[in-house]
Design an enzyme around this catalytic site. Sequence first.
Site, PDB file in Angstrom:
ATOM      1  N   THR A 154      43.345  37.817  45.573  1.00 51.53           N
ATOM      2  CA  THR A 154      42.889  37.310  44.290  1.00 51.53           C
ATOM      3  C   THR A 154      43.924  37.448  43.186  1.00 51.53           C
ATOM      4  O   THR A 154      43.770  36.848  42.129  1.00 51.53           O
ATOM      5  CB  THR A 154      41.627  38.073  43.876  1.00 51.53           C
ATOM      6  N   LEU A 179      43.370  38.457  32.204  1.00 49.43           N
ATOM      7  CA  LEU A 179      44.652  39.149  32.345  1.00 49.43           C
ATOM      8  C   LEU A 179      45.763  38.205  32.791  1.00 49.43           C
ATOM      9  O   LEU A 179      46.936  38.436  32.517  1.00 49.43           O
ATOM     10  CB  LEU A 179      44.515  40.309  33.349  1.00 49.43           C
ATOM     11  N   PHE A 191      35.349  39.456  50.185  1.00 50.32           N
ATOM     12  CA  PHE A 191      34.045  38.930  49.756  1.00 50.32           C
ATOM     13  C   PHE A 191      32.897  39.895  49.981  1.00 50.32           C
ATOM     14  O   PHE A 191      31.734  39.502  49.928  1.00 50.32           O
ATOM     15  CB  PHE A 191      33.748  37.583  50.428  1.00 50.32           C
ATOM     16  N   GLY A 213      35.773  39.133  39.841  1.00 46.04           N
ATOM     17  CA  GLY A 213      35.712  38.809  41.258  1.00 46.04           C
ATOM     18  C   GLY A 213      34.447  38.082  41.666  1.00 46.04           C
ATOM     19  O   GLY A 213      34.436  37.345  42.641  1.00 46.04           O
ATOM     20  N   GLU A 214      33.351  38.303  40.941  1.00 45.82           N
ATOM     21  CA  GLU A 214      32.076  37.825  41.453  1.00 45.82           C
ATOM     22  C   GLU A 214      31.322  36.864  40.554  1.00 45.82           C
ATOM     23  O   GLU A 214      30.499  36.077  41.037  1.00 45.82           O
ATOM     24  CB  GLU A 214      31.211  39.043  41.814  1.00 45.82           C
TER      25      GLU A 214
HETATM   26 MO1  MOS Z   1      32.023  42.578  46.372  1.00 52.30          MO
HETATM   27  S1  MOS Z   1      30.414  41.686  47.349  1.00 52.30           S
HETATM   28  O1  MOS Z   1      31.293  43.953  45.658  1.00 52.30           O
HETATM   29  O2  MOS Z   1      33.157  42.897  47.574  1.00 52.30           O
END
Ligand code: MOS
Length: 743
Positions: free
Chosen positions: A472, A635, A243, A709-710
């Site tokens: 992830t 993906l 994170f 991811g974000e």
């Molecule tokens: Mo992310 S906050 O760029 O690991």
Amino acid sequence: MNDFGPAIGQPVDRVDGRLKVTGGARYSAEVPVANVAHGVLITSAIAAGSIQAMHTDFAAALPGVIAVITPFNAMALSHPPAGNGAGSRNPVTNLSLLQDTDIYYANQPIGIVVAETLEQAQHAARIVRVDYAAARPKIDWKNEKRHAYAPARIMGGPPDYRRGDFDRGSSSAPVHVSQTYSTPYENHNPMEPHATIALWDGSSLTLYDSTQGIFGVKQTLAHVFGLPPDNVRVVCHFLGGGFGCKGSVWSHVPLAAMAAKQVERPVKLVVSRSQMFGPVGFRPRTEQVISLAASTGGALAAVKHDVTSETSVFGEFVEPSAAATRMLYATDNCATSQRLVRLNTGTPTFMRAPGESSGTYAIEAAMDELAYSLGMDPLKLRLANYAEKDPESGKPWSEKSLLMCYLQGAERFGWSRRSVAPRSMHTSDGLLLGWGLATATYPARRSPSSALARVLADGTGYAAAGSQDLGTGTYTIMTQIAADAIGLPVSVVRFDLGDTRLPATPGSGGSQTAASTGSAVFEAGMAVRAKAIAAAVADKQSPLFGLSPDAVGVSAGRMFAKTNPLLAETYGNLLTRQGLPSLEALVTSRPDQEAAQDYSAHSFGAVFVEVSVDPDFGRVQVKRVVGAYDIGRALNAKTATSQLMGGIVWGIGMALLEETVYDPHYARVVNADLAEYLVPVNADVPPIEVVFIEDPDFNFDPLGARGIGEIGITGVVAAIANAVYHATGKRVRDLPITLDKVV
Ligand code: MOS
């Protein structure tokens, strides 16, 4: 180039799933190392001042204690250069390496105890008495804000931005909204804390480290210990979450290596939960002033976003909350600024969607306020300001399907059935009901990455790249990519990661792993496929002899003539006949410079939320969420859905629960545990529907995929805040939205 096989995109089960549920997946602190001693950090009780003396005799004499290392007996180390670590956007993260006696924040590492057992080390660390010269810590935001300063640069650019003329645009517009929004300190709290095992063999160092960037750790540790980089090996096979806090190298990593050096034994150091609050970064507090001006039809005439965020007195990190405001909506006049306030805390760092999560809360809540000022549906307001090209750079988007996100998300949610007035909707059991929406966005990033791929004589495939899997699904998507590129089924392909002896990759930060390392794995697989085909068509004994390589296809490990699929042979046959154990390709994949010049690459989404609010007690419950996302190609439909859901759950926490609380006198965190630092539990999480608007982005990378991811956390917070307003008529502009602010 983009002819995909059957695996990419499929909801393939996690290839590491069995290992994880059977305990077979070894996290960094679980790696068995012979003769390992246990290190425990001693951390500062004060937040400002210096250490006068440390009384270590009693601790050192306890059974099992091997060493008590303090600033008074620590070996000399070099401080790492600024911007150490993975996916770094140049923060200055000064480490506490016991080289001096200065104290800048509570919980700062000031020593390390090494003992035979963890319990012996913990006990000894507790009884070390420290004489401090304490100073009054700077922790009062209102007071210190008067000394706010402009950082030299943010994300490589100047701190302030403008296009057009905000004042002129604003003064000529009839409708205005100007409000201040604030977000609190937040801590990452991955389930797996930071952990390091350090082993020396002469002047070679091996680290089993829980990190988002094994190569960043390698470089930093080489610098700190004055070693050639290749004397440092970093291994990280599994992470229990990162994170962002594991995107930089923090003090405990060099300290574990220092301890191992000084006691001449391997040392394991696990950062305790309470020590996760301070020495390993956090999301800084922000105060954001947003000013919007619009025509009566809702067209944005001018947008201003001024951000003040917190940094430490000894390091610098900017939460770039205004970044998304510059590109989100089509407006000619836009101005943003960033200022910093120094406080006696640890140095903040990246935390999932740093900037975008806090920033989209503010801009998207302000857009909702503007919609009410205009008497306009908030979805219509977004559509009225839709950016057909990037308003910041003027470039076309590499691919953008946000319009479909709005429309399909609204359709799935039933947005058209919303009654506009606050307090106008109710649940069947008499609670207030609120519907809110917001836009999600996150930039697409890609860095150079290497990878290797092999076909083996037994007909199986193998691919590998340094990289790391934060939990992830990196192992899984890379296996799918390798399988399709080589031309094998997923079931016979193995993918390795998490070791600096494997090909070099960027850190897993900035949502860049899928596009960076995924592209490298894809290109390596395609290169191996080409090698095998070239070997077959040149081999007189092959049924494919004499064909042009372009005339040969591959399916499930079988090379065949496209015009006559009966002319075929398998990889295994070819390699066995030629006496080759394997064919291998090692590639370095780089972003296409021209495409990067020509296009602006961002992901988008539209988030719709329903909340219920108890009118008497102010209790907010999220009832359902629909998120529609434009991420290029997904993906793996299953891991991608989980990624987005995880982000949405975090958005619920950010909106309603999360806040790190500092004692106003001593500047110590008073809720430094998972009992009092609240994160969503199952009861807080409603049904979540994730919709993908799939439109592969081949202008961005050969996979057509942008990282995910974000983006999941962005937009959610504002959608909840907007839904709370719709339910109650009360606008809470200070996170988290707790019941005391709602009633
Ligand atoms: Mo992310 S906050 O760029 O690991």
